[in-house]
Motif scaffolding. Structure first.
Motif, PDB file in Angstrom:
ATOM      1  N   VAL A 104      21.163 -11.363  -5.093  1.00  0.00           N
ATOM      2  CA  VAL A 104      19.954 -12.136  -4.235  1.00  0.00           C
ATOM      3  C   VAL A 104      20.125 -11.968  -2.803  1.00  0.00           C
ATOM      4  N   MET A 105      19.236 -11.500  -2.082  1.00  0.00           N
ATOM      5  CA  MET A 105      19.121 -11.572  -0.585  1.00  0.00           C
ATOM      6  C   MET A 105      18.148 -12.509  -0.502  1.00  0.00           C
ATOM      7  N   GLU A 106      18.640 -13.372   0.769  1.00  0.00           N
ATOM      8  CA  GLU A 106      17.728 -14.455   1.194  1.00  0.00           C
ATOM      9  C   GLU A 106      16.680 -14.110   2.499  1.00  0.00           C
ATOM     10  N   LEU A 107      15.372 -14.302   2.152  1.00  0.00           N
ATOM     11  CA  LEU A 107      14.434 -13.891   3.121  1.00  0.00           C
ATOM     12  C   LEU A 107      14.279 -15.079   4.107  1.00  0.00           C
ATOM     13  N   ARG A 108      13.641 -14.645   5.198  1.00  0.00           N
ATOM     14  CA  ARG A 108      13.230 -15.743   6.214  1.00  0.00           C
ATOM     15  C   ARG A 108      11.921 -16.253   5.877  1.00  0.00           C
ATOM     16  N   ASP A 109      11.496 -17.431   6.282  1.00  0.00           N
ATOM     17  CA  ASP A 109      10.489 -17.931   5.975  1.00  0.00           C
ATOM     18  C   ASP A 109       9.297 -17.517   7.047  1.00  0.00           C
ATOM     19  N   ILE A 110       9.045 -16.398   6.760  1.00  0.00           N
ATOM     20  CA  ILE A 110       8.057 -15.770   7.859  1.00  0.00           C
ATOM     21  C   ILE A 110       6.520 -15.265   7.007  1.00  0.00           C
ATOM     22  N   TYR A 111       5.618 -14.832   7.569  1.00  0.00           N
ATOM     23  CA  TYR A 111       4.404 -14.289   6.807  1.00  0.00           C
ATOM     24  C   TYR A 111       4.405 -12.954   7.667  1.00  0.00           C
ATOM     25  N   PRO A 112       4.139 -11.996   7.043  1.00  0.00           N
ATOM     26  CA  PRO A 112       3.928 -11.860   5.443  1.00  0.00           C
ATOM     27  C   PRO A 112       5.179 -11.489   4.875  1.00  0.00           C
ATOM     28  N   ALA A 113       6.155 -12.069   4.339  1.00  0.00           N
ATOM     29  CA  ALA A 113       7.571 -11.540   3.816  1.00  0.00           C
ATOM     30  C   ALA A 113       7.436 -10.705   2.479  1.00  0.00           C
ATOM     31  N   GLY A 114       6.124 -11.267   1.873  1.00  0.00           N
ATOM     32  CA  GLY A 114       5.953 -10.712   0.528  1.00  0.00           C
ATOM     33  C   GLY A 114       5.231  -9.262   0.773  1.00  0.00           C
ATOM     34  N   ASP A 115       4.649  -8.845   1.929  1.00  0.00           N
ATOM     35  CA  ASP A 115       4.018  -7.563   2.085  1.00  0.00           C
ATOM     36  C   ASP A 115       5.120  -6.568   1.701  1.00  0.00           C
ATOM     37  N   GLU A 116       4.865  -5.563   0.832  1.00  0.00           N
ATOM     38  CA  GLU A 116       5.813  -4.624   0.083  1.00  0.00           C
ATOM     39  C   GLU A 116       6.356  -3.830   1.058  1.00  0.00           C
ATOM     40  N   GLN A 117       5.705  -3.642   2.278  1.00  0.00           N
ATOM     41  CA  GLN A 117       6.598  -2.833   3.220  1.00  0.00           C
ATOM     42  C   GLN A 117       7.386  -3.723   4.142  1.00  0.00           C
ATOM     43  N   VAL A 118       7.082  -4.926   4.322  1.00  0.00           N
ATOM     44  CA  VAL A 118       7.891  -5.830   5.221  1.00  0.00           C
ATOM     45  C   VAL A 118       9.130  -6.185   4.155  1.00  0.00           C
ATOM     46  N   LEU A 119       9.069  -6.444   2.995  1.00  0.00           N
ATOM     47  CA  LEU A 119      10.086  -6.816   2.040  1.00  0.00           C
ATOM     48  C   LEU A 119      11.012  -5.605   2.029  1.00  0.00           C
ATOM     49  N   VAL A 120      10.587  -4.343   2.129  1.00  0.00           N
ATOM     50  CA  VAL A 120      11.504  -3.274   1.815  1.00  0.00           C
ATOM     51  C   VAL A 120      12.270  -3.239   3.325  1.00  0.00           C
ATOM     52  N   ALA A 131       0.920   5.030   5.865  1.00  0.00           N
ATOM     53  CA  ALA A 131       0.100   5.458   4.639  1.00  0.00           C
ATOM     54  C   ALA A 131       0.848   6.121   3.418  1.00  0.00           C
ATOM     55  N   SER A 132       2.055   5.386   3.186  1.00  0.00           N
ATOM     56  CA  SER A 132       2.872   5.853   2.152  1.00  0.00           C
ATOM     57  C   SER A 132       3.196   4.437   1.329  1.00  0.00           C
ATOM     58  N   ILE A 133       4.075   4.838   0.437  1.00  0.00           N
ATOM     59  CA  ILE A 133       4.621   3.847  -0.577  1.00  0.00           C
ATOM     60  C   ILE A 133       6.040   3.645  -0.415  1.00  0.00           C
ATOM     61  N   PRO A 134       6.654   2.573  -1.153  1.00  0.00           N
ATOM     62  CA  PRO A 134       8.158   2.153  -0.998  1.00  0.00           C
ATOM     63  C   PRO A 134       8.979   3.307  -1.513  1.00  0.00           C
ATOM     64  N   LEU A 135       8.438   4.065  -2.583  1.00  0.00           N
ATOM     65  CA  LEU A 135       9.015   5.236  -3.280  1.00  0.00           C
ATOM     66  C   LEU A 135       9.515   6.320  -2.250  1.00  0.00           C
ATOM     67  N   LYS A 136       8.793   6.340  -1.173  1.00  0.00           N
ATOM     68  CA  LYS A 136       9.121   7.338  -0.093  1.00  0.00           C
ATOM     69  C   LYS A 136      10.392   7.144   0.264  1.00  0.00           C
ATOM     70  N   VAL A 137      10.695   5.721   0.249  1.00  0.00           N
ATOM     71  CA  VAL A 137      12.180   5.522   1.064  1.00  0.00           C
ATOM     72  C   VAL A 137      13.193   5.045  -0.038  1.00  0.00           C
ATOM     73  N   GLY A 138      12.791   5.452  -1.326  1.00  0.00           N
ATOM     74  CA  GLY A 138      13.866   5.098  -2.444  1.00  0.00           C
ATOM     75  C   GLY A 138      13.575   3.877  -2.856  1.00  0.00           C
ATOM     76  N   CYS A 139      12.644   3.301  -2.844  1.00  0.00           N
ATOM     77  CA  CYS A 139      12.600   1.920  -3.378  1.00  0.00           C
ATOM     78  C   CYS A 139      11.274   1.497  -4.386  1.00  0.00           C
ATOM     79  N   VAL A 140      11.366   0.914  -5.281  1.00  0.00           N
ATOM     80  CA  VAL A 140      10.463   0.553  -6.303  1.00  0.00           C
ATOM     81  C   VAL A 140      10.449  -1.072  -6.246  1.00  0.00           C
ATOM     82  N   VAL A 141       9.238  -1.634  -5.982  1.00  0.00           N
ATOM     83  CA  VAL A 141       9.097  -3.224  -5.918  1.00  0.00           C
ATOM     84  C   VAL A 141       8.103  -3.661  -7.196  1.00  0.00           C
TER      85      VAL A 141
END
Length: 445
Positions: A104-120, A131-141
């Motif tokens: 578990v990693m703790e996120l800061r209480d910011i907006y938009p922390a849940g945006d896929e790219q911000v989360l990564v 114009a890409s997706i998290p898979l491009k940097v080795g992540c699946v969300v």
């Protein structure tokens, strides 16, 4: 059966966003699988409560998906303010013997922390290219409810229910487990709202959700929240401005202060998303939209429109306008670089959630919406055949046929991206169209 086949048969889709079929997301290998438990939209309370009530199932679902894509690590992102949930999830990870794989990693209480790219970036320090997706940097969300649905699919249960927070200026704020296909009005009644005439309803969160024009709709698998506010509330008035009206206002009033760009989450990640330049183009009546391709980098988080702009203009709506024009001409943004670095000012320009809530006039309604057990007894349900990205499901039941809860009623078209659809309640099929299947519930047959 292979895990992908199990997930596909159960009709699992992304429960926290656009509804991308999960089986398709898990077809590629990745280094990380990330669980999005940020739930950064104000007032919504689903993810944090699901993790509190179903920690083992969510952890197991995440682990199964991670092992399948051969991820070396599974990371759960939860805002640090949810201290009890953070502690519980860590305890259960240890109890399940998964400490070497899941953390578990703790996120800061910011907006938009849940945006896929911000989360990564927050969880891995990697930046997804433009114009890409998290898979491009080795992540699946995936999100927490999706992980729960994966675990339930493994146990043999298809997706027939969804969890929804109903919040806003209402008597009883609550989070409910709701059968897919039930009338939205029926959900509102459980919250003490019998007459919605004085309300406007935002489908989804108050930032990215849209004001509903028709309240006679039905719950889908990707329904996550409804925010009810009086029609004269600032947020409703702002969201009700048409794109054409937004264009006129922006053309006459934008002072090019750059605040929309300086606080844009994607710009701060190093992307070329610069809303002020798109706004500037309005003033010049540019017929050639090719130079406005940066509009396609907009994630439509609405931070520019509802928080940043000091003149109360509509940068997001203008981005959408140019997105539409570019799509009509078949023009797609072409990145000029592959590697990105977060801008040095990013740490000083993150948007605190509490300030955002105050700015959009929701502080009085920013209260708990406890999970509440309700047994719904609808006369009919209308199950949409397209609750997901991709092709609509094809009906496999006919009018007059008896169906059971959990039964497949719509299959994925051959050689298409899509998701299977199941009946959430037992009953008799009374209508079947290309859009939906209506079932009269058993007790009323």
């Amino acid at each position: 059966m292979d895990l992908i086949d199990v997930i596909k048969a159960a009709g699992v889709i992304g429960a926290g966003g656009a509804g991308f079929p999960t089986h398709a997301k898990l077809t590629s290998k990745a280094e990380y699988i990330l669980l999005n438990g940020a739930e950064c939209e104000p007032l919504l309370r689903v993810d944090q409560q699901l993790m509190e009530q179903f920690p083992d199932e969510i952890i197991r679902g995440l682990e199964a998906a991670g092992r399948y894509i051969e991820a070396r690590k599974a990371v759960i992102g939860i805002k640090g303010k949810h201290k009890e949930v953070v502690v519980l999830m860590r305890e259960r990870i240890t109890a399940l013997g998964l400490s070497n794989y899941v953390e578990v990693m703790e996120l800061r209480d910011i907006y938009p922390a849940g945006d896929e790219q911000v989360l990564v970036h927050e969880l891995t320090q990697r930046i997804v290219p433009e114009a890409s997706i998290p898979l491009k940097v080795g992540c699946v969300v995936i999100n927490s409810e999706t992980a729960l649905n994966i675990a339930q699919a493994i146990a043999g249960s298809p997706v027939t229910e969804t969890y929804i927070t109903v919040a806003g200026d209402i008597p009883h704020r609550m989070t409910l487990k709701v059968p897919v296909g039930i009338s939205i009005r029926e959900v509102f009644k459980q919250c003490g709202v019998d007459n919605v005439d004085d309300y406007a309803v935002i489908d989804g969160g108050p930032m990215m959700g849209s004001v509903m024009n028709n309240l006679d709709g039905y719950v889908t698998k990707k329904s996550k929240g409804y925010v009810l506010l009086k029609k004269d509330h600032f947020l409703i008035r702002k969201k009700s401005v048409s794109v054409d009206r937004a264009r006129v206002i922006g053309k006459t009033a934008c002072e090019q202060c750059r605040m929309c760009t300086d606080l844009c989450p994607r710009y701060l990640l190093g992307h070329n998303m610069q809303p002020h330049k798109v706004m500037r183009a309005l003033s010049y009546n540019l017929a050639d939209v090719k130079d406005q391709q940066i509009a396609q980098l907009c994630c439509e988080c609405n931070a520019c429109e509802l928080f940043s702009c000091p003149a109360n203009l509509h940068p997001k709506s203008v981005n959408i306008l140019y997105k539409q024009k570019l799509a009509e001409q078949g023009i797609r943004y072409q990145p000029t670089q592959l590697n990105f670095e977060a801008r040095s000012a990013r740490e000083y320009r993150l948007i605190p959630s509490k300030r955002l809530v105050a700015k959009i006039g929701l502080t009085a309604f920013d209260k708990p919406a406890p999970m509440t057990q309700i047994e719904f007894r609808p006369e009919t349900i209308r199950v949409a055949l397209r609750q997901h990205i991709g092709a609509p499901a094809i009906p496999v039941v006919a009018v007059g046929e008896q169906v059971q809860a959990g039964q497949l009623i719509g299959k994925i078209p051959d050689n298409s991206l899509g998701a299977a659809v199941h009946s959430s309640l037992s009953g008799s099929v009374i209508e079947s169209t290309g859009d939906s299947i209506v079932i009269k519930v058993g007790s009323y047959v």
